[in-house]
Scaffold this active site. Sequence first.
Site, mmCIF file in Angstrom:
data_model
loop_
_atom_site.group_PDB
_atom_site.id
_atom_site.type_symbol
_atom_site.label_atom_id
_atom_site.label_comp_id
_atom_site.label_asym_id
_atom_site.label_seq_id
_atom_site.Cartn_x
_atom_site.Cartn_y
_atom_site.Cartn_z
ATOM 1 N N ASP A 176 -20.683 61.585 43.379
ATOM 2 C CA ASP A 176 -20.856 60.910 44.668
ATOM 3 C C ASP A 176 -21.650 59.612 44.485
ATOM 4 O OD1 ASP A 176 -20.748 61.017 47.690
ATOM 5 O OD2 ASP A 176 -22.917 60.906 47.346
ATOM 6 N N LYS A 193 -20.525 55.561 44.861
ATOM 7 C CA LYS A 193 -21.258 54.530 45.619
ATOM 8 C C LYS A 193 -21.552 53.323 44.727
ATOM 9 C CE LYS A 193 -23.110 57.977 48.762
ATOM 10 N NZ LYS A 193 -24.084 59.023 48.946
#
Length: 915
Positions: free
Chosen positions: A771, A775
């Site tokens: 995750d 980003k």
Amino acid sequence: MVSSGVVSHSFRILPPNSLAHLQKPKKIGESQCCAFPLLQLSPFLRKDFTSPWGREALRTRICASFTDISLDVSVEDNKLPRGETWSVHKFGGTCVGSSLRIKNVADIIINDDSERKLVVVSAISKVTDMMYDLIDKAQSRDESYISLLDAVLQKHSSTAHELLDGDDLASFLSQLNHDISNLKAMLRAIYIAGHATESFTDFVVGHGELWSAQMLSSLIRKNGIDCKWMDTRDVLIVDPTSSNQVDPDYLESKRRLEKWYSLNPSSVIVATGFIASTPQNLPTTLKRDGSDFSAAIMGSLFKARQVTIWTDVDGVYSADPRKVSEAVILKTLSYQEAWEMSYFGANVLHPRTIIPVMQYGIPIIIRNIFNLSATGTKICDPSVNDDEDRQNLAYFVKGFATIDNLALINVEGTGMAGVPGTASDIFRVVKDVGANVIMISQASSEHSVCFAVPEKEVKAVAEALQSKFRQALEAGRLSQVQVIPNCSILAAVGQNMASTPGVSATLFNALAKANVNVRAIAQGCSEYNITVVVKREECIKALRAVHSRFYLSRTTIAMGIIGPGLIGSTLLEQLRDQAAVLKEEFNIDLRVMGIIGSKSMLLNDVGIDLSRWKELREEKGEVANLEKFVQHVHGNHFIPNTVLVDCTADSIIAGHYYDWLRKGIHVITPNKKANSGPLNQYLRIRALQRQSYTHYFYEATVGAGLPIISTLRGLLETGDRILQIEGIFSGTLSYIFNNFKVGRTFSEVVSEAKEAGYTEPDPRDDLSGTDVARKVIILARECGLKLELSDIPVESLVPEPLRVSASAQDFMQQLPKFDQDFAKKQQEAENAGKVLRYVGVVDVIKQKGVVELREYNKDHPFAQLSGSDNIIAFTTTRYKNQPLIVRGPGAGAEVTAGGVFSDILRLASYLGAPS
Ligand SMILES: NC(=O)C1=CN([C@@H]2O[C@H](COP(=O)(O)OP(=O)(O)OC[C@H]3O[C@@H](n4cnc5c(N)ncnc54)[C@H](OP(=O)(O)O)[C@@H]3O)[C@@H](O)[C@H]2O)C=CC1
Ligand SMILES: N[C@@H](CC=O)C(=O)O
Ligand code: NA
């Protein structure tokens, strides 16, 4: 008798038809009206006393007979009362479609408190068609005209029985039977001749109006009101023109009207619509929409106070309500606006209806007979109306209208420039073909002339042009005669557009934002309308976009919510709670037209009631079908702008963004899959987005609701150079390391993060660092780095044996087995006086990124966080010594949904909502 010695008398001389009145003296003010010996006056009674010379002759003659008295002769005839006294009403066929409706019409007239009323009435609905049918049948020698005539008789006889009684009924039926037997004889003659002349036809069809006018006037009289009926063929004189229209002869009609009125004085007159006479006194009709025209002509002859056209709609709409369900009834329109709107197909009035009343500034009111509470639309001269009207007319664009089934013809070539007569040659060809040119546009470079004609005429026009310009085409002076089929015209109409800068900019801006391509443009210097040609299939979208943009409806956005999970359902709650404020204060109307999960979906045509969407999904939900869902949200409804909000974590859904954007659907998402997926997919989307006016917002993909993407964009767009972005990008991992202290187990804290809604649907995406890596990729690509996810080295926190666990649930169950390992790492850091922080870094200079667990001193800003805080430090050319830092909760339902919501409002503002 007049006695001698009386100094002064006023004589009231009544017109010739009122001889009886001459017998008795009548009081007029202070003076006496005396009866003259009939013999003495008789030569004059045959004269026209209404003219000034007639009166003068009368005065001379009387004074000559009575030398010893001074006479003040005032002649009061039954002159047509003028000025503001008359109010004209027109009722079409549906308004008098049954006895009940005729009673309703009578009530309206009786309740109108105008001093005098003129009512123009059409035939009972369908009767005119029946009358034309009679002619068709008779001249084609079809015997059934006899039974049809019988049906006409029955229809009127039964209506009369329902409305009238006694002498009124008997006299109407006697007239009706008389007319029918005349018609029978005429139709027989037509049957034998196999042909009906135009005046025969017009004579026959006009009977519908004669009968409805007689019935209505009898009914009004039955209510104790003085009422006469008028056969307008005795009054209205019109000259038929070559283009199947008629020109009223106002002078002659006025003369006949005054004569008619002097014989039939009355405060209520019911006149036949549609019919008239030629100057040769032959019966004729006023052609299409003839009764409206009759009413307008009568309005001008009577110099009426107003003309009310009763119909079955509440007034004139700002756009066709079948196409724009949020169209509004316009309170006022100027004559020119009404004219333009009707030209462009709005169901207002036939343009010619406006001409007779316009010269006297008589307002026309369009009202709904079936909804008397609606005040209707007033068509008037803005300069002579009251302030309120003027205020209402002050809108820049009043309404929008469209014409479909058109084609554009573009005649192009360098040989046209500066050659006089080219345009004339082109349009002579069009005229010879008999085609109607709807709009013309020529750029001042004179290299092309483009014009719109009805689609059915385009083939003939194009062929004729090819033939006419064959030589020029072969010689290359003309390059082409191009046909662009399947076009529609969209016209914006408004008198106040004239001399108002920015109106057309706003219009074209709205079209651009709705992703509508404009093929041609025309605006005359009267500036009353701007006409654009668009593809036919985009016409309704274009109409809705411009209608919405001019505040005739709010900035309305159709929304489709994909993935009503934690973030999606929180967003729906926020939308529900904020909807009223957005509507009232910001003019933003967000309509959730559909909600789709992986299994079921809920659709609604006007917007789902967000206070009960879960119940509605239970009751009315259907099997999820993404294609149908998108079609529903985007197509076939009245809202010009569509946004799909993807609240899933699904890469297949993200794979649709390109197509959606290409279709003009805006996309907003907290889903990181598209921007961190394959680089080429990302680059395609961004390139498309830059070319089009379709928006793609994804603020919540990094730092949830924190302004990370917008801050980065702001820096980049203002010319700052990003050197490095470093931060704690995971709310989950931030929470874990902020709370994983002595006495707590790692798995316990991970469960808390999941419960709090910080984790991804599968928490391994957080613990594995994927995750955060996503980003990092999103930010790196925003800075222009062309990196793939696989280019980012990631230190995974998922214990090796659990990386292949079957499910997220399975993973959570197994995790406690590894608590000891995490406790050990934690202790080591603690012993070194440090804290563990899971960070992501974008190194723009070196064009790389990294995601790893790092140790920081306890006084480092990264060590100061709490809860699910993210902290992101931008080191840039401008922020070199002290980075620009954004810090705050970076995960959780409320803040993430809030971030998505603010993207939605940003979209509304880009689409024109007031800021
Ligand atoms: N939680 C947070 O703090 C943050 C989350 N995000 C992002 O928000 C997104 C949503 O997260 P979250 O709400 O927590 O996830 P949830 O698992 O709670 O919800 C996901 C939703 O997506 C639906 N869904 C999954 N696949 C499909 C599909 N193919 N078609 C239609 N619907 C589908 C699911 O439907 P069903 O239930 O019917 O299977 C479910 O309603 C994720 O991309 C996440 O990365 C971003 C920032 C912060
Ligand atoms: N799971 C993510 C949610 C936001 O992107 C996180 O923990 O940061
Ligand atoms: Na954000």
